[in-house]
Motif scaffolding. Structure first.
Motif, PDB file in Angstrom:
ATOM      1  N   ALA A  30       0.821  -1.207   0.000  1.00  0.00           N
ATOM      2  CA  ALA A  30       0.000   0.000   0.000  1.00  0.00           C
ATOM      3  C   ALA A  30       0.855   1.257   0.000  1.00  0.00           C
ATOM      4  CB  ALA A  30      -0.933  -0.002   1.208  1.00  0.00           C
ATOM      5  N   LEU A  31       1.994   1.218   0.689  1.00  0.00           N
ATOM      6  CA  LEU A  31       2.848   2.396   0.808  1.00  0.00           C
ATOM      7  C   LEU A  31       3.744   2.612  -0.407  1.00  0.00           C
ATOM      8  CD1 LEU A  31       3.918   2.009   4.548  1.00  0.00           C
ATOM      9  CD2 LEU A  31       2.220   3.587   3.595  1.00  0.00           C
ATOM     10  N   ARG A  32       3.731   1.668  -1.343  1.00  0.00           N
ATOM     11  CA  ARG A  32       4.547   1.838  -2.550  1.00  0.00           C
ATOM     12  C   ARG A  32       3.980   2.886  -3.514  1.00  0.00           C
ATOM     13  NH1 ARG A  32       5.750  -4.444  -4.268  1.00  0.00           N
ATOM     14  NH2 ARG A  32       7.090  -4.979  -2.475  1.00  0.00           N
ATOM     15  N   LEU A  34      -7.768  -1.030   3.567  1.00  0.00           N
ATOM     16  CA  LEU A  34      -7.190  -1.514   2.316  1.00  0.00           C
ATOM     17  C   LEU A  34      -8.256  -1.737   1.248  1.00  0.00           C
ATOM     18  CD1 LEU A  34      -4.558  -4.010   3.742  1.00  0.00           C
ATOM     19  CD2 LEU A  34      -4.115  -1.781   2.691  1.00  0.00           C
ATOM     20  N   ILE A  35      -9.494  -1.967   1.659  1.00  0.00           N
ATOM     21  CA  ILE A  35     -10.590  -2.147   0.706  1.00  0.00           C
ATOM     22  C   ILE A  35     -11.293  -0.824   0.418  1.00  0.00           C
ATOM     23  CG2 ILE A  35     -12.875  -3.200   0.379  1.00  0.00           C
ATOM     24  CD1 ILE A  35     -11.821  -5.617   2.000  1.00  0.00           C
ATOM     25  N   ALA A  36     -11.642  -0.082   1.459  1.00  0.00           N
ATOM     26  CA  ALA A  36     -12.436   1.143   1.299  1.00  0.00           C
ATOM     27  C   ALA A  36     -11.586   2.366   1.005  1.00  0.00           C
ATOM     28  CB  ALA A  36     -13.284   1.387   2.544  1.00  0.00           C
ATOM     29  N   GLY A  37     -10.267   2.273   1.186  1.00  0.00           N
ATOM     30  CA  GLY A  37      -9.398   3.405   0.945  1.00  0.00           C
ATOM     31  C   GLY A  37      -9.287   4.312   2.156  1.00  0.00           C
ATOM     32  N   LEU A  38      -8.466   5.335   2.005  1.00  0.00           N
ATOM     33  CA  LEU A  38      -8.229   6.300   3.080  1.00  0.00           C
ATOM     34  C   LEU A  38      -8.389   7.699   2.502  1.00  0.00           C
ATOM     35  CD1 LEU A  38      -7.284   6.751   6.044  1.00  0.00           C
ATOM     36  CD2 LEU A  38      -4.932   6.827   5.140  1.00  0.00           C
ATOM     37  N   LEU A  98      -5.265   6.816  -0.047  1.00  0.00           N
ATOM     38  CA  LEU A  98      -5.293   5.478  -0.635  1.00  0.00           C
ATOM     39  C   LEU A  98      -6.638   5.313  -1.325  1.00  0.00           C
ATOM     40  CD1 LEU A  98      -3.843   3.244   2.254  1.00  0.00           C
ATOM     41  CD2 LEU A  98      -2.634   4.123   0.241  1.00  0.00           C
ATOM     42  N   ASP A  99      -6.618   4.976  -2.588  1.00  0.00           N
ATOM     43  CA  ASP A  99      -7.867   4.871  -3.348  1.00  0.00           C
ATOM     44  C   ASP A  99      -8.711   3.692  -2.867  1.00  0.00           C
ATOM     45  OD1 ASP A  99      -7.372   7.049  -4.967  1.00  0.00           O
ATOM     46  OD2 ASP A  99      -6.351   5.857  -6.501  1.00  0.00           O
TER      47      ASP A  99
END
Length: 437
Positions: A88-90, A118-122, A149-150
């Motif tokens: 995720a951080l990449r 990780l599913i819904a994003g940030l 995060l998308d």
């Protein structure tokens, strides 16, 4: 637990779904195109429709597993958590300062909370920053409704991020940027969840672009792969090399399809509803072609064709011919119902499938051909361009016995010839992941 799938129509035992959640509520008129949705779904109704889909499968004896639950359980394993967080951080657009803030945020979440993010994003406003913990330049220049995060609204379509051929999992290489993190989640589940311990892989996300909606298991040992908007010719060739090397298949049919939104995957124009019957979009039934690929004496793929798809498929399956059921009689009806995923059925067993209720003409034609149709609502689920097959990844299907392969069908539709049972050598043992070489 043994997971095994060798056809499109063997009785379905276990299926992997994703119940739509907060990630769908992230869709707006500003971002739905980039997130690959044609509309803004009504989330509560989409959930009701999906729950009814899952209930219909359970009523027919199918075990339903959910990605969200499996992911949260897998993230209890420290190595799984570390890998997924690193993936995720990449994201290169974060920058160093924001990347550190996101890492801090994710570190405080429990496994279920991390799975949700990780599913819904940030979203921008969900990330807490302060003078002591700044977000940096990247964060400052973001709009208040932007995503750090998308979200993954297309995770609903579990077919695309993985598929199974016999007892091997294929984690796919998704072509669209908006979907690529989906395969990270699926890969983590298959490698770290106790249920999937010892899983062997036939494909990996680091390989050439290949999506599960383009992979059809026409019969034991016969795999069709669509090449078009999402799956590349190189991806199809790589899959051929992998299945030949492991003895999972003896024939690969490579099927070029139009690179258009309406035909993004092979299963948008063709799915199987019986051991000898396909449901096809009539506009392509006569023009769809296939290249037949087999392993040569030196192991190199040998290519023959092109030939008409229906002829090439029947030959590979040891059938005299395939029965074809098309989506609608009138050209406009056929086009409408193809767009509404009329071709995208999920077989629960031979001559038993799930389909969207809205495709009235197609469902009527299926029933006239002797196919029982389990109708489900899909007015909101279909806004991402996917039907029952797209929304499901079979993990267990009963192997097709010879008696099933030779079963009779309605006389008016029968063109089935004798079937020679296909025997395959057992898959070779080996590591979890096959290399590209």
């Amino acid at each position: 637990m043994t997971h095994y799938v060798d056809s499109e129509v063997g009785r379905l035992g276990t299926v992997l779904l994703h119940r739509p959640g907060p990630e769908l509520a992230r869709l707006t008129p500003r971002n739905n195109d980039s997130l690959l949705f044609d509309g803004i779904p009504w989330v509560a109704r989409a959930q009701e429709e999906h729950d009814a889909f899952a209930a219909a499968l359970r009523e027919h004896g199918v075990e339903v597993l959910y990605i969200g639950t499996l992911l949260a359980e897998a993230l209890a394993v420290p190595d799984a958590r570390a890998e997924l967080t690193e993936w995720a951080l990449r994201e290169p657009r974060l920058g160093e300062t924001l990347r550190r803030r996101v890492a801090d945020h994710l570190a405080y979440l429990d496994p279920a909370g991390l799975a949700d993010v990780l599913i819904a994003g940030l979203a921008h406003e969900e990330l807490r920053t302060s003078s002591e913990r700044p977000g940096g330049l990247v964060y400052a220049l973001m709009g208040r409704h932007d995503f750090v995060l998308d979200p993954l609204p297309n995770l609903l379509f579990t077919r695309d991020s993985s598929f199974w051929i016999r007892d091997h999992a294929g984690v796919t290489s998704l072509a669209m940027r908006a979907r690529r993190r989906e395969t990270n989640l699926t890969d983590t589940i298959y490698r770290y969840h106790p249920r999937f311990a010892g899983t062997r892989f036939v494909y990996g996300s680091e390989l050439e672009h290949l999506e599960g909606g383009d992979v059809l298991l026409l019969a034991p040992g016969v795999v069709a792969v669509g090449v078009g908007e999402r799956t590349t010719p190189a991806g199809a060739e790589r899959l051929g090399r992998q299945v030949f090397a492991t003895g999972l298949a003896h024939t690969l049919l490579v099927v070029p399809i139009a690179q258009e939104r309406a035909t993004m995957h092979l299963d948008t124009v063709c799915t199987m509803v019986d051991v000898d019957a396909v449901l096809m979009y009539p506009n392509v039934a006569d023009s769809l072609a296939a290249y037949t690929v087999v392993a040569g004496p030196d192991g190199e793929p040998q290519v023959d064709g092109p030939a008409p798809f229906l002829r090439a498929a029947a030959d590979a399956m040891d059938l005299d011919s395939l029965r074809v059921i098309d989506t609608g009689l009138h050209p406009i009806t056929a086009e409408r119902e193809q767009w509404d995923d009329g071709n995208n059925t999920l077989a629960i067993a031979p001559r038993l499938c799930v389909a969207y209720e809205r495709n009235v003409e197609t469902n009527a034609k299926l029933e006239r051909a002797g196919i029982e149709v389990v109708r489900i609502a899909g007015s909101e689920l279909g806004s991402g361009r996917g039907g029952p097959r797209c929304m499901s990844c079979p993990l267990v299907r009963e192997p097709l016995p010879t008696s099933t392969l030779l079963a009779s069908v309605p006389a008016a539709e029968t063109v089935l010839g004798e079937v020679a049972p296909t025997g395959l050598p057992p898959a070779v043992p080996g590591g979890r992941r096959l290399s590209a070489d």
